[in-house]
Design an enzyme around this catalytic site. Sequence first.
Site, PDB file in Angstrom:
ATOM      1  N   ARG A  89      -7.149 -44.430 -19.392  1.00 45.27           N
ATOM      2  CA  ARG A  89      -6.225 -43.353 -19.037  1.00 45.27           C
ATOM      3  C   ARG A  89      -5.251 -43.055 -20.181  1.00 45.27           C
ATOM      4  O   ARG A  89      -4.991 -41.910 -20.517  1.00 45.27           O
ATOM      5  CB  ARG A  89      -5.441 -43.713 -17.781  1.00 45.27           C
ATOM      6  N   GLN A 172       9.673 -37.020  -5.356  1.00 44.63           N
ATOM      7  CA  GLN A 172      10.704 -36.153  -5.929  1.00 44.63           C
ATOM      8  C   GLN A 172      11.785 -36.971  -6.631  1.00 44.63           C
ATOM      9  O   GLN A 172      12.176 -36.684  -7.765  1.00 44.63           O
ATOM     10  CB  GLN A 172      11.344 -35.310  -4.813  1.00 44.63           C
ATOM     11  N   HIS A 176      12.158 -37.091 -10.852  1.00 39.79           N
ATOM     12  CA  HIS A 176      13.293 -36.330 -11.397  1.00 39.79           C
ATOM     13  C   HIS A 176      14.068 -37.107 -12.447  1.00 39.79           C
ATOM     14  O   HIS A 176      14.972 -36.572 -13.080  1.00 39.79           O
ATOM     15  CB  HIS A 176      14.210 -35.846 -10.268  1.00 39.79           C
ATOM     16  N   TYR A 323      -7.469 -45.364  -3.390  1.00 37.63           N
ATOM     17  CA  TYR A 323      -8.550 -46.264  -3.827  1.00 37.63           C
ATOM     18  C   TYR A 323      -8.541 -47.540  -2.991  1.00 37.63           C
ATOM     19  O   TYR A 323      -7.491 -48.012  -2.592  1.00 37.63           O
ATOM     20  CB  TYR A 323      -8.387 -46.643  -5.297  1.00 37.63           C
ATOM     21  N   LEU A 352       2.182 -29.824 -13.210  1.00 37.41           N
ATOM     22  CA  LEU A 352       1.197 -30.446 -12.315  1.00 37.41           C
ATOM     23  C   LEU A 352       1.881 -31.153 -11.145  1.00 37.41           C
ATOM     24  O   LEU A 352       1.355 -31.238 -10.044  1.00 37.41           O
ATOM     25  CB  LEU A 352       0.410 -31.456 -13.154  1.00 37.41           C
ATOM     26  N   TYR A 353       3.108 -31.612 -11.397  1.00 38.87           N
ATOM     27  CA  TYR A 353       3.800 -32.443 -10.405  1.00 38.87           C
ATOM     28  C   TYR A 353       4.659 -31.613  -9.451  1.00 38.87           C
ATOM     29  O   TYR A 353       5.485 -32.176  -8.728  1.00 38.87           O
ATOM     30  CB  TYR A 353       4.684 -33.482 -11.104  1.00 38.87           C
ATOM     31  N   HIS A 356       5.545 -29.323  -3.985  1.00 39.06           N
ATOM     32  CA  HIS A 356       6.397 -28.845  -2.899  1.00 39.06           C
ATOM     33  C   HIS A 356       5.696 -28.769  -1.546  1.00 39.06           C
ATOM     34  O   HIS A 356       6.340 -28.953  -0.515  1.00 39.06           O
ATOM     35  CB  HIS A 356       7.041 -27.518  -3.292  1.00 39.06           C
ATOM     36  N   GLY A 493      -3.249 -36.092 -13.993  1.00 43.65           N
ATOM     37  CA  GLY A 493      -2.037 -36.826 -13.619  1.00 43.65           C
ATOM     38  C   GLY A 493      -2.123 -38.302 -13.937  1.00 43.65           C
ATOM     39  O   GLY A 493      -1.150 -38.906 -14.391  1.00 43.65           O
ATOM     40  N   SER A 497       0.581 -40.346 -16.061  1.00 42.93           N
ATOM     41  CA  SER A 497       1.392 -41.289 -15.289  1.00 42.93           C
ATOM     42  C   SER A 497       1.183 -42.729 -15.769  1.00 42.93           C
ATOM     43  O   SER A 497       2.146 -43.469 -15.942  1.00 42.93           O
ATOM     44  CB  SER A 497       1.047 -41.096 -13.817  1.00 42.93           C
TER      45      SER A 497
END
Length: 551
Positions: A89, A172, A176, A323, A352-353, A356, A493, A497
Amino acid sequence: ENLCCSYPCQNGGVCLTKGFNDYECDCTSTDFYGRYCEVPTFTKRIKLWLKPSPSTLHNLLIGNKWFWDIVNSIPFIRKFIMKRVYTIRSDIIDSPPTYDNEHSYITVDANYNLSFFTRTLPPVPIECPTPMGVAGQTKLPDIDELVQKLFVREKFKPEPRGTSALFSFYAQHFTHQFFKTDIKRGPQYQWGGHGVDMTHVYGKDKHDEHLLRSHTDGKLKFQTINDEDWPPFNKDVGVEMKYILPVQKDNDFALGHSFFGNLPGLFMYATIWMREHNRVCDVMRKAHPDWDDERLFQTGKLILLGSTIRITVEEYIQQLSNYNFKLLFDPTLLFGEPFQYQNRVALEFNHLYHWHPLMPDDFNIGGTNYTIKDFLVNPKLVIKHGMANFVDSLSKQNAGSITVKNHGKYTLAVVKELMKHGRTLRLQSFNNYRKRFNLPAHKSFQELTGNKKLAKVLENFYGDIDAVEFYVGLITEKRRPKAVFGETIVEMGAPYSVKGIMANPICSPKYWKPSTFGGDVGWEIVNTATLKKLFCQNLKENCPEVSFKVP
Ligand code: HEM
Ligand SMILES: COC(=O)[C@@H](C)c1ccc(-c2ccccc2)c(F)c1
């Protein structure tokens, strides 16, 4: 004209114009060659032949529970797999960062200009015939129409795998700390620290941190109401809090992030992390009576950082990925590997994140129903119901599904803003991002959406599958079996991430040891942190439901 506008170079090849009527593809270190970098080298051919497709891997990982139960119980196999998750990744992400939002080619500025989000793919050159290069029409579809037809929630669609509203606010709250667009300067600017730096708990800079600290025993300022510890009122602190609606005095608290006063779910997490920090300070003071306020504070911050990452990998991402393989946070798996402990937040990761749709239209807290309107700028609801009731209620409520036509009324303005930013910053097409993350470009609207009606709507908007915009593609893409969202959100993602987490300084060999966290006591806290403990060790009453999945 600029012949690179048609993106002729494949597999990561870099297009370079040669005069006005020619170009060449630079295939250096792509394992491909040929005019378009389309021919794999022999070794690459073998690797490609052996590599299972992301869908095959996904189906393997969400199925065969008996198999994964065995794998999860054998430490050296689990570690072997997790190490490959980390390296595969992370390797997809450019480090050092390559592009910024103002040049369609590599620059030195892109590396040194920290006030920009970085870009994984550069902007579409201004001089190209269409917004997507050459594909599609010269004008992109009207944003209000797109939102009306693709995003507006008519009927709430619950997240099919039972993800809870507690998860939504975690997403969220956690993101942030590193997604901080500096709107005043422009959508390409950001005011964060490009990583998991806990500024959402401790304040955006040293000045705010100084205001939020009590300067006694390493603790953060707090006040007690109804026999529970809560953040102080901002009239007693003076950090800058930003509200999306007018705020009453008894709702204006001083929090680590200026936005967190807007939603009770964010205030809940801000409170529980403040309590956890102060609890850890007490624990450390017992173990180190000789330590001063500063050392207790700094060690507390390190312990909370380690706890945050463990909970994020082993519970939050576990729920997200669905998973059966049990994810593991273990920095030692990367020791000895070529790995850069540096991260740069990408604009595409931010876009992408924008999840909402995770938000329901109303919340049932302890039997009382609150609409989003009741929730907005009303953190004192958490105090009214008490922390235990609040977390229990959010754990039992289904989140919304991240899919088409599931944006609640109060988030439509945000998604319109997002679409505008994507165009201002000239994001490349959804299909170009698929290819950049080793996925095949979708060949038709039907293949993208898996839904005839939706495919027709998209076709009418864009005309050409290669002209579908980034965020529109992410949201309209068909879901894989038992997945929270489409393939591309996972395949893009996950690298952002995993890289963003494992590149954290505490994961590096010089940090990742007991002494960094105040010795065995702190080390034990970081290595055994769970969401349940985070809440239940900071509540007087017995432990409520605390889960990212509804029971
Ligand atoms: C009812 C709940 C929500 C409301 C009213 C809301 C509102 C907003 C607003 C007004 C913005 C733009 C202003 C800003 O950038 O700070 C924003 C940005 C954003 N929201 Fe939400 N949001 C909600 C829930 C969520 C959730 C559940 C997520 C999940 C990940 C999320 C992710 C984001 C992200 C990543 C940004 C960009 C932040 C930045 O770059 O500054 N939001 N939201
Ligand atoms: C192979 O497994 C993975 O890569 C797992 C660990 C994985 C990791 C990260 C994500 C992820 C995806 C989108 C936003 C945040 C995290 C994800 F959805 C799955």
